[in-house]
Design an enzyme around this catalytic site. Sequence first.
Site, PDB file in Angstrom:
ATOM      1  N   SER A   1       6.995 -41.255  14.018  1.00 40.09           N
ATOM      2  CA  SER A   1       7.737 -42.393  12.962  1.00 40.09           C
ATOM      3  C   SER A   1       8.997 -41.859  12.560  1.00 40.09           C
ATOM      4  O   SER A   1      10.281 -42.330  13.132  1.00 40.09           O
ATOM      5  CB  SER A   1       6.728 -42.821  12.057  1.00 40.09           C
ATOM      6  OG  SER A   1       6.464 -41.991  11.142  1.00 40.09           O
TER       7      SER A   1
ATOM      8  N   HIS B   1      -1.294 -43.369  14.839  1.00 36.75           N
ATOM      9  CA  HIS B   1      -0.471 -42.561  13.007  1.00 36.75           C
ATOM     10  C   HIS B   1      -0.547 -43.670  12.404  1.00 36.75           C
ATOM     11  O   HIS B   1      -1.338 -43.472  11.659  1.00 36.75           O
ATOM     12  CB  HIS B   1       1.145 -42.678  13.940  1.00 36.75           C
ATOM     13  CG  HIS B   1       2.292 -42.154  13.118  1.00 36.75           C
ATOM     14  ND1 HIS B   1       1.460 -40.980  12.239  1.00 36.75           N
ATOM     15  CD2 HIS B   1       3.437 -42.739  13.426  1.00 36.75           C
ATOM     16  CE1 HIS B   1       3.198 -40.594  11.689  1.00 36.75           C
ATOM     17  NE2 HIS B   1       3.891 -41.016  12.732  1.00 36.75           N
TER      18      HIS B   1
ATOM     19  N   HIS C   1      -5.239 -33.874  13.078  1.00 38.30           N
ATOM     20  CA  HIS C   1      -4.150 -34.194  13.349  1.00 38.30           C
ATOM     21  C   HIS C   1      -2.669 -33.320  14.071  1.00 38.30           C
ATOM     22  O   HIS C   1      -3.246 -32.280  14.847  1.00 38.30           O
ATOM     23  CB  HIS C   1      -3.576 -32.966  11.925  1.00 38.30           C
ATOM     24  CG  HIS C   1      -2.274 -33.172  11.508  1.00 38.30           C
ATOM     25  ND1 HIS C   1      -1.044 -33.079  11.563  1.00 38.30           N
ATOM     26  CD2 HIS C   1      -1.651 -34.297  10.394  1.00 38.30           C
ATOM     27  CE1 HIS C   1      -0.342 -33.513  11.118  1.00 38.30           C
ATOM     28  NE2 HIS C   1      -0.683 -34.200  10.790  1.00 38.30           N
TER      29      HIS C   1
ATOM     30  N   ARG D   1      -2.491 -33.280   1.187  1.00 32.91           N
ATOM     31  CA  ARG D   1      -2.239 -34.506   0.695  1.00 32.91           C
ATOM     32  C   ARG D   1      -3.423 -35.284   0.721  1.00 32.91           C
ATOM     33  O   ARG D   1      -4.005 -36.741  -0.272  1.00 32.91           O
ATOM     34  CB  ARG D   1      -1.216 -35.605   2.224  1.00 32.91           C
ATOM     35  CG  ARG D   1      -0.381 -34.942   1.743  1.00 32.91           C
ATOM     36  CD  ARG D   1       0.753 -35.338   3.290  1.00 32.91           C
ATOM     37  NE  ARG D   1      -0.162 -35.415   5.056  1.00 32.91           N
ATOM     38  CZ  ARG D   1      -0.034 -35.877   5.752  1.00 32.91           C
ATOM     39  NH1 ARG D   1       1.173 -37.118   5.657  1.00 32.91           N
ATOM     40  NH2 ARG D   1      -0.760 -36.209   6.530  1.00 32.91           N
TER      41      ARG D   1
ATOM     42  N   ASP E   1      -4.721 -40.470   6.156  1.00 35.73           N
ATOM     43  CA  ASP E   1      -5.651 -41.840   6.099  1.00 35.73           C
ATOM     44  C   ASP E   1      -6.713 -41.740   6.062  1.00 35.73           C
ATOM     45  O   ASP E   1      -7.123 -42.931   6.530  1.00 35.73           O
ATOM     46  CB  ASP E   1      -4.790 -42.369   8.317  1.00 35.73           C
ATOM     47  CG  ASP E   1      -3.452 -41.546   7.980  1.00 35.73           C
ATOM     48  OD1 ASP E   1      -2.312 -42.921   6.627  1.00 35.73           O
ATOM     49  OD2 ASP E   1      -2.773 -41.516   8.868  1.00 35.73           O
TER      50      ASP E   1
END
Length: 428
Positions: A233, A263, A309, A318, A364
């Site tokens: 992105s 994504h 990833h 994260r 995510d």
Amino acid sequence: MADLKSTLQEKIPLWRTALQELLKHNAETQISAVSMTQVIKGLRGVRAVLCDTSYVDPKEGLFIRGKPVLELVDLSGEEIFYLLCTGELPDANALTQLQKDISSRAEVPDYVWQIQDSLPDDTHPMTRLSTAMLSMQRESVFSSRYSSGMRRDEHWEATLEDALNIIARLPVVAAGIYRSYLSGKPRIDANPDLGFSENFAHMLGLSDPDGWFRNFIRQFVVVHSDHEGANASVYTSRIVDSSLADLYYSISASMNSLAGPLHGLANQESLKFVLKIQAKFGGVPSDEVLSKYVWAHLTAGNVIPGFGHAVLRYHDPRYTALFDLGKEYCPDNPIFQISERLGEIVPPLLKKQGKAKNPYPNIDGISGALLHHFGMKELRYYTVMFSTAQILGICAQIIMNRAVYSPIVRPKSVTTRWLQGHVSDGIS
Ligand code: HAX
């Protein structure tokens, strides 16, 4: 310390000189080679993009301006933006000035809502967000100053203006989309006394008696704000920007890329996977049952959303930040518990399958569990949350691009026939 613009004014000549010096002495120095695999399989690992805002270490994860992200999670949206742009944290005056400046720009034009109202009810919230961004392009300061003959060394200043307007308005638009089209409630006005993250939490309007949701959103914004310059992105936004299209075009494009399931949409898909498990087994299944279910899903040729990833090869800090908040705020929530169990059970199964280079959960794989816990049950909205935070990094990267006169991006493509010829000629 000086305000954001003066700090940038001071630093930009230094950045320009640093790049000029590198080019002067090392113009032909090779820093990366490209293999056949890299050309055919998504350019993994090719060092071809300059990005000073953040860096992802395969083992240690995200560093923002050299600082590990776990040391930054309590920063406000404005602080992280200032840090991303300049490499320094603002002092109290610079911070207050930036907050005031941003909050004075938060008025969203009426036509944005009229366009939103005209979209079909089943329009995906990411389509709504991207449409809103594109519809505001006519407001671009860069675009109008460019048409009247702006000097090249002023490009970054006009881009900063666009960035501040977008940072002020996007949370209003995003929260308005949530209220009007997802939860079916009236929009909540921005509170000029609140900063970026707190205002976003406030305008979403979820019940927050202890201030935990506000705190979660603060950390959510920091961990989603930037992740290098070459993820799908952000790189999309930079390619668009490189043609001197303005930030509205660039950010709308980034949203379209983030909306894919490999994504940013993975947060929606990941929670869908968890809810399916909960419904199928009537709660949190045993580890044995869960392992069998995941293995069957994998061997049927599916991906496990929220795991793996392209750059990271170890735990995603994260994920750790949000997981730790979940442990504190909702350890008994069955959705969180299933996500937690998946975090333990999936890595050995992905290793056993032997395909994924990184078997560990990514950001995510956890964010949705917390959003759901805080009352946001509309999964289709989750990527909008990601995108709203990510604009901080995109704006910072694009201001820098403009400051150092980044040229239009144009690598060379090759045909399959050319690759075959290259190999058969024995040139390697
Ligand atoms: N489940 C099952 N298989 C997986 C997998 C997963 N979570 N992650 C990777 N693999 C597979 C790939 O599909 C690929 O299979 P093929 O060789 O058959 O094509 C193989 O393992 C090698 O892939 P990789 O090199 O490890 O991973 P890539 O760099 O190609 O892709 C992805 C990285 C993130 C896209 C990938 O791990 C994936 O699809 N994960 C699930 C979706 C997801 O969570 N995406 C969000 C990532 C973080 C992010 O960008 N957030 O916005």
